[in-house]
Design an enzyme around this catalytic site. Structure first.
Site, PDB file in Angstrom:
ATOM      1  N   CYS B  85       0.830  -1.209   0.000  1.00 33.34           N
ATOM      2  CA  CYS B  85       0.000   0.000   0.000  1.00 33.34           C
ATOM      3  C   CYS B  85       0.865   1.260   0.000  1.00 33.34           C
ATOM      4  O   CYS B  85       1.491   1.572  -1.006  1.00 33.34           O
ATOM      5  CB  CYS B  85      -0.973  -0.049   1.178  1.00 33.34           C
ATOM      6  SG  CYS B  85      -2.308   1.148   1.066  1.00 33.34           S
ATOM      7  N   HIS B 194      -3.440  -5.673   1.351  1.00 29.21           N
ATOM      8  CA  HIS B 194      -2.656  -5.863   2.577  1.00 29.21           C
ATOM      9  C   HIS B 194      -2.565  -7.332   2.989  1.00 29.21           C
ATOM     10  O   HIS B 194      -3.408  -7.812   3.761  1.00 29.21           O
ATOM     11  CB  HIS B 194      -3.306  -5.079   3.726  1.00 29.21           C
ATOM     12  CG  HIS B 194      -3.124  -3.606   3.617  1.00 29.21           C
ATOM     13  ND1 HIS B 194      -2.191  -2.905   4.365  1.00 29.21           N
ATOM     14  CD2 HIS B 194      -3.741  -2.691   2.848  1.00 29.21           C
ATOM     15  CE1 HIS B 194      -2.257  -1.618   4.052  1.00 29.21           C
ATOM     16  NE2 HIS B 194      -3.188  -1.455   3.141  1.00 29.21           N
ATOM     17  N   GLU B 196      -0.694  -8.633   5.139  1.00 34.64           N
ATOM     18  CA  GLU B 196      -0.455  -8.789   6.587  1.00 34.64           C
ATOM     19  C   GLU B 196      -1.752  -8.842   7.400  1.00 34.64           C
ATOM     20  O   GLU B 196      -1.718  -9.156   8.586  1.00 34.64           O
ATOM     21  CB  GLU B 196       0.468  -7.669   7.091  1.00 34.64           C
ATOM     22  CG  GLU B 196      -0.185  -6.306   7.320  1.00 34.64           C
ATOM     23  CD  GLU B 196      -0.385  -5.490   6.054  1.00 34.64           C
ATOM     24  OE1 GLU B 196      -0.355  -6.075   4.954  1.00 34.64           O
ATOM     25  OE2 GLU B 196      -0.586  -4.266   6.155  1.00 34.64           O
TER      26      GLU B 196
END
Lengths: 86, 231
Positions: B85, B194, B196
């Protein structure tokens, strides 16, 4: 102290969602004669001392390397604005 | 295996990225934007967030931070570098990846669980996937529209450097539905979604099996860890 003005605009071929939103608002407010709005950035660099060619060269460098990203924007103007003119 | 996560002023997902590295079997190392020290890490993650409040351009000021000198050197030496991002935006601003990211086509911030197709398994961050595999990971951005000139896009496509593509829905108007790309060598990858946030059952996207059980992001981190081990 003199000020150097740098104008940066999103590339003409790219969609400018901010400009599009403002154009939409204008149409809603009854200003129908404007067919488009594009929004750019204006930087004012205050110079400590006189503006000579070396300063202008430095500003051209800064404008290309930091103030704009050539992938998405164009530097459309660099000019000196004397204090009296403001 | 030590993977560094750089914290910039305005980073938001640095701790999540560190957690993901740990869950993938690595050891996260916190790095600081103002240092000139990578602490000997074997991989680097530039996390998501809004560094410098997106002032000037998203990622522009962070891309010129002190530590980025070392990050660029390390990337050019072949160290795996992942930009998520805001980190992807930094990688383009630092010229480690081509193109740029502009405000979403529809002007609004988008937050959703996004289906992606893994288009290349030959990057250091996608080697644990099968090409063409479909994964779901969260996406949340306001300036995620990937653009590049026609020649650059053709080169990315021709060289198999489109790593991830949006599937079913293009959330930000990215050219050719591009969600993530790699450099020529395949060690530097940037993506807007994302990974994560999809690493632990109970906290990821919904799957057919169970609510919030999606952990597709984990293999992105495992790819780099396994690559480093194999090297």
């Amino acid at each position: 102290m003199p000020t150097i003005v740098v104008d940066v605009m999103p590339k003409a071929e790219l969609l400018d969602p901010q400009g599009k939103a403002v154009a939409g608002a204008l149409a809603r407010l009854g200003s129908s004669r404007f067919s488009g709005v594009r929004i750019g950035k204006r930087f004012e660099l205050t110079v400590d001392g006189a503006v000579d060619d070396a300063v202008l060269d430095e500003v051209r460098g800064i404008a290309a390397s930091l103030l704009s990203n050539s992938v998405i924007e164009d530097v459309v103007g660099i000019r000196v604005q004397e204090e009296a003119a403001r | 295996m030590r993977i560094g996560v750089v914290t910039f002023p305005g980073s938001l997902d640095d701790r999540d990225a560190g957690r993901a590295i740990r869950l993938a079997g690595g050891e996260p190392v916190a790095l600081w934007h103002g240092d000139h020290d990578l602490q000997g890490v074997e991989g680097i993650v530039l996390p998501g967030g809004f560094s410098y409040g997106d002032y000037l351009r998203a990622g522009a000021i962070a891309a010129r931070s002190p530590i980025m000198t070392e990050v660029v050197d390390a990337a050019n030496r072949g160290l795996p570098v992942l930009g998520i991002c805001n980190g992807f935006q930094m990688l383009t601003e630092a010229h480690l990846l081509p193109g740029g990211l502009i405000r979403n086509e529809k002007g609004s911030f988008v937050c959703r669980d996004q289906t992606l197709r893994v288009e290349s398994s030959s990057t250091q961050w996608t080697s644990a996937f099968t090409e063409g595999e479909e994964i779901v990971i969260p996406l949340k951005n306001g300036e995620g529209g990937f653009i590049a000139d026609t020649e650059t896009v053709a080169r990315l496509e021709g060289e198999g450097r489109v790593a991830f593509r949006y599937l079913g829905y293009n959330p930000n108007g990215s050219v050719r539905d591009i969600a993530g790309i790699a450099n020529e060598r395949g060690n530097v990858v940037g993506l807007m979604p994302h990974p994560e946030h999809a690493v632990e059952p109970g906290f990821g996207p919904d799957t057919r099996a169970a609510m919030r059980s999606g952990v597709d992001g984990l293999r992105i981190f495992r790819s780099a860890l396994e690559g480093v081990l194999a090297a």
